[in-house]
Design a protein around this motif. Structure first.
Motif, PDB file in Angstrom:
ATOM      1  N   GLY C  16       0.831  -1.217   0.000  1.00  0.00           N
ATOM      2  CA  GLY C  16       0.000   0.000   0.000  1.00  0.00           C
ATOM      3  C   GLY C  16       0.854   1.251   0.000  1.00  0.00           C
ATOM      4  N   THR C  17       0.192   2.382  -0.124  1.00  0.00           N
ATOM      5  CA  THR C  17       0.874   3.676  -0.216  1.00  0.00           C
ATOM      6  C   THR C  17       1.825   3.900   0.962  1.00  0.00           C
ATOM      7  N   PHE C  18       1.381   3.467   2.150  1.00  0.00           N
ATOM      8  CA  PHE C  18       2.205   3.439   3.355  1.00  0.00           C
ATOM      9  C   PHE C  18       3.696   3.254   3.084  1.00  0.00           C
ATOM     10  N   ASP C  19       3.995   2.241   2.319  1.00  0.00           N
ATOM     11  CA  ASP C  19       5.380   1.799   2.179  1.00  0.00           C
ATOM     12  C   ASP C  19       5.977   2.123   0.819  1.00  0.00           C
ATOM     13  N   LYS C  20       5.264   2.928   0.025  1.00  0.00           N
ATOM     14  CA  LYS C  20       5.810   3.247  -1.296  1.00  0.00           C
ATOM     15  C   LYS C  20       6.977   4.225  -1.181  1.00  0.00           C
ATOM     16  N   GLU C  21       7.909   4.117  -2.108  1.00  0.00           N
ATOM     17  CA  GLU C  21       9.033   5.045  -2.182  1.00  0.00           C
ATOM     18  C   GLU C  21       9.060   5.679  -3.571  1.00  0.00           C
ATOM     19  N   THR C  53       6.187  -9.247   6.881  1.00  0.00           N
ATOM     20  CA  THR C  53       5.738  -8.784   5.566  1.00  0.00           C
ATOM     21  C   THR C  53       5.170  -9.970   4.798  1.00  0.00           C
ATOM     22  N   LEU C  54       3.886  -9.913   4.477  1.00  0.00           N
ATOM     23  CA  LEU C  54       3.249 -10.999   3.715  1.00  0.00           C
ATOM     24  C   LEU C  54       3.388 -10.781   2.217  1.00  0.00           C
ATOM     25  N   MET C  55       3.300  -9.525   1.820  1.00  0.00           N
ATOM     26  CA  MET C  55       3.458  -9.170   0.402  1.00  0.00           C
ATOM     27  C   MET C  55       3.765  -7.681   0.357  1.00  0.00           C
ATOM     28  N   MET C  56       4.127  -7.180  -0.803  1.00  0.00           N
ATOM     29  CA  MET C  56       4.412  -5.755  -0.953  1.00  0.00           C
ATOM     30  C   MET C  56       3.783  -5.297  -2.244  1.00  0.00           C
ATOM     31  N   ILE C  57       2.475  -5.075  -2.205  1.00  0.00           N
ATOM     32  CA  ILE C  57       1.759  -4.794  -3.441  1.00  0.00           C
ATOM     33  C   ILE C  57       0.809  -3.612  -3.278  1.00  0.00           C
ATOM     34  N   ASP C  58       0.476  -3.054  -4.411  1.00  0.00           N
ATOM     35  CA  ASP C  58      -0.590  -2.071  -4.525  1.00  0.00           C
ATOM     36  C   ASP C  58      -1.894  -2.851  -4.364  1.00  0.00           C
ATOM     37  N   ASP C  80      -3.953 -12.537  19.456  1.00  0.00           N
ATOM     38  CA  ASP C  80      -5.343 -12.285  19.086  1.00  0.00           C
ATOM     39  C   ASP C  80      -5.617 -10.800  18.813  1.00  0.00           C
ATOM     40  N   ARG C  81      -4.538 -10.014  18.727  1.00  0.00           N
ATOM     41  CA  ARG C  81      -4.686  -8.611  18.306  1.00  0.00           C
ATOM     42  C   ARG C  81      -3.714  -8.372  17.142  1.00  0.00           C
ATOM     43  N   ILE C  82      -4.260  -7.958  16.028  1.00  0.00           N
ATOM     44  CA  ILE C  82      -3.505  -7.920  14.769  1.00  0.00           C
ATOM     45  C   ILE C  82      -3.754  -6.596  14.052  1.00  0.00           C
ATOM     46  N   ILE C  83      -2.671  -5.972  13.588  1.00  0.00           N
ATOM     47  CA  ILE C  83      -2.788  -4.806  12.694  1.00  0.00           C
ATOM     48  C   ILE C  83      -2.321  -5.223  11.303  1.00  0.00           C
ATOM     49  N   ILE C  84      -3.080  -4.866  10.287  1.00  0.00           N
ATOM     50  CA  ILE C  84      -2.703  -5.164   8.902  1.00  0.00           C
ATOM     51  C   ILE C  84      -2.538  -3.845   8.154  1.00  0.00           C
ATOM     52  N   THR C  85      -1.345  -3.574   7.634  1.00  0.00           N
ATOM     53  CA  THR C  85      -1.180  -2.383   6.790  1.00  0.00           C
ATOM     54  C   THR C  85      -1.511  -2.789   5.356  1.00  0.00           C
ATOM     55  N   HIS C  86      -2.272  -1.945   4.675  1.00  0.00           N
ATOM     56  CA  HIS C  86      -2.918  -2.370   3.427  1.00  0.00           C
ATOM     57  C   HIS C  86      -3.170  -1.126   2.586  1.00  0.00           C
ATOM     58  N   GLY C  87      -3.081  -1.243   1.282  1.00  0.00           N
ATOM     59  CA  GLY C  87      -3.470  -0.148   0.403  1.00  0.00           C
ATOM     60  C   GLY C  87      -4.914   0.229   0.640  1.00  0.00           C
ATOM     61  N   LYS C 105     -10.814 -12.607  17.144  1.00  0.00           N
ATOM     62  CA  LYS C 105      -9.636 -11.754  17.237  1.00  0.00           C
ATOM     63  C   LYS C 105     -10.044 -10.299  16.975  1.00  0.00           C
ATOM     64  N   THR C 106      -9.189  -9.375  17.437  1.00  0.00           N
ATOM     65  CA  THR C 106      -9.366  -7.966  17.083  1.00  0.00           C
ATOM     66  C   THR C 106      -8.377  -7.646  15.971  1.00  0.00           C
ATOM     67  N   ILE C 107      -8.905  -7.381  14.791  1.00  0.00           N
ATOM     68  CA  ILE C 107      -8.065  -7.142  13.610  1.00  0.00           C
ATOM     69  C   ILE C 107      -8.331  -5.725  13.105  1.00  0.00           C
ATOM     70  N   VAL C 108      -7.269  -4.937  12.992  1.00  0.00           N
ATOM     71  CA  VAL C 108      -7.401  -3.549  12.564  1.00  0.00           C
ATOM     72  C   VAL C 108      -6.620  -3.341  11.269  1.00  0.00           C
ATOM     73  N   PHE C 109      -7.307  -2.887  10.226  1.00  0.00           N
ATOM     74  CA  PHE C 109      -6.646  -2.498   8.979  1.00  0.00           C
ATOM     75  C   PHE C 109      -6.301  -1.019   9.051  1.00  0.00           C
ATOM     76  N   THR C 110      -5.109  -0.662   8.574  1.00  0.00           N
ATOM     77  CA  THR C 110      -4.819   0.758   8.419  1.00  0.00           C
ATOM     78  C   THR C 110      -3.912   0.953   7.213  1.00  0.00           C
ATOM     79  N   GLY C 111      -3.753   2.187   6.803  1.00  0.00           N
ATOM     80  CA  GLY C 111      -2.957   2.488   5.624  1.00  0.00           C
ATOM     81  C   GLY C 111      -2.609   3.960   5.615  1.00  0.00           C
ATOM     82  N   ALA C 112      -2.296   4.474   4.448  1.00  0.00           N
ATOM     83  CA  ALA C 112      -1.944   5.889   4.359  1.00  0.00           C
ATOM     84  C   ALA C 112      -2.305   6.403   2.981  1.00  0.00           C
ATOM     85  N   MET C 113      -2.543   7.680   2.894  1.00  0.00           N
ATOM     86  CA  MET C 113      -2.811   8.314   1.607  1.00  0.00           C
ATOM     87  C   MET C 113      -1.529   8.907   1.028  1.00  0.00           C
TER      88      MET C 113
END
Lengths: 168, 168, 168, 168
Positions: C16-21, C53-58, C80-87, C105-113
């Motif tokens: 996701g945009t989070f990790d783009k360079e 890191t599971l993958m590095m994709i758009d 049982d508490r998970i954050i997923i960074t995602h486009g 589980k408590t699963i939280v998705f987050t990302g960045a613009m």
């Protein structure tokens, strides 16, 4: 010793990566306003400068007519020391046009490989270097990138590395 | 035309605000390592430079012996173009010592009002300007701050504004 | 009162945009390594986290098989508490897959613009918010963007504004 | 499921490292205006917040009367979810005062070890975390630092490391 410090420097903005911004909606780079004034402020610059935006374009799109327009503005300018911010892609090409037409001024082209707004930009360093060279080099047309200066008839941008180099 | 580009520039680091860091535990500024290499990298600089740290001090604490040490290193350096990073507080004083002792080199002092690590620093701009001037000014000792260059016998730091000015 | 503080949080990175360079040669965005570790360091974070890191994709390129892979990793995780960074482009879609499959589980998705590397990114703020919510919300799958949390069955990304909104 | 998203969060600013700026003339840190609005803008935050500056002080200088003032503002606020930005030096002390006096609100204290203006600050991360916790923790008074939350009667700031810790 006579100081150059009271001479005003003319700055012409033409766009280039220098001034690109990131559109977070469509993830593209675009132009809004020039960042030159805030860059001079950040550098605590006290050289009198007069900044004028001539165009805001990617230099790969620059036409011959636009190059003539830049040359014309340089000729008409009352200042004889001029910095032109310009995309790196065709910076050498525009500099060659000015080299033909303008003999009695010191004109320095500079630009950036990373937009100023990205924080980790080479722009502020290049602007400082351009300002140093423009105040101390003799009349002529120069390209200032990577801390160095080049004459347009003897340099090219290495498109693989992004660095400017002399032609052997 | 002959290029200066293949000349190596000598960089002497003496400390100053340039290289100060923030200690988040005691909220004071302190010195660790110089940031010059990462600043040149950020500027995508391709001028061959040789960086040596002579000391890491606030220039208000600099002694005569330390000024002599700086002068000695400049004299012994094989390069005839030298940049010295220095605290702004006594930059003019050290430059005057060098002005007395060294005649056949181009020596440029520069510094910063805001630490490089703070992000919004004038340091990168000043370093670019110093590099521009050191490659193009004739032999002499100069101070490069605020986008301008000064000779040490004709300038002072205005301690109210933090800007360098000519003596009238 | 019982503290959650000793619980380890699992972080799954998917890109996701989070990790783009920014590639300064071709002026495109690309993926290299995740910036999560330096972001946690900048935030002086002391929550035990385990980053993988599971993958590095758009996320616009993410396939159903890749969504299943993410779900599988969440199920197998001992935390049982998970954050997923995602486009942000298909974040809601992936969250819906997990909503179906994972209940305990408590699963939280987050990302960045805006990419973290651009300096002026929303990423660090979002990561802080995600970490706050993941430690205090009950079991469920959530999207944390713009300082808010949403359930995947009741939100969408407004592609005009780039903000996440509830479905009326 | 009921959303908390439409609830307005009250923000009280009291100063602290969070909002300190660097004076390049005397090299000291000082307070001007709060950076909270630009931090929320950078985080692209869409939670309705109402920011009020109660004082702008180093928390080591905070008096009992000022602590009472903060408590009073919290009691009178119509919002029942409140974030207080505060210097880390006596954050626990102020939080204990509020713990005594206010029972029916969720109050989160947060701060920073590095000023936001320095670029490499933990402030944006902490603000995000505070916003996450304040929207999801039950009524009570909390300290949110280092990605964690603490209750004021069971934590202290380790003045050697600058991290907040539980009392064993």
């Amino acid at each position: 010793m006579r100081y150059l410090n009271d001479m005003k420097i003319r700055i012409f903005v033409t766009g280039g990566t220098f001034d690109k911004e990131y559109n977070e909606i469509d993830e593209n780079l675009f132009f809004k306003d020039t960042h030159l004034p805030e860059m001079f402020a950040l550098g605590r610059c006290r050289v009198p400068v007069d900044i004028r935006t001539l165009m805001m374009i990617d230099s790969l799109q620059m036409t011959s007519a636009e190059r003539e327009l830049i040359a014309e503005h340089c000729m008409k300018a009352t200042e004889d020391r001029i910095i032109i911010t310009h995309g790196t892609g065709t910076m050498v090409e525009t500099a060659k046009v000015l080299l033909e037409e303008i003999k009695n001024k010191t004109i320095v082209f500079t630009g950036a490989m990373v937009p100023y707004k990205f924080g980790s930009s080479d722009g502020l360093f290049n602007l400082g270097a351009a300002l140093g060279f423009v105040q101390s080099l003799p009349h002529g047309v120069y390209i200032v990138m990577n801390g160095r200066y080049f004459t347009p008839d003897n340099c090219l941008k290495n498109t693989k590395t992004g660095f400017f180099e002399e032609i052997q």
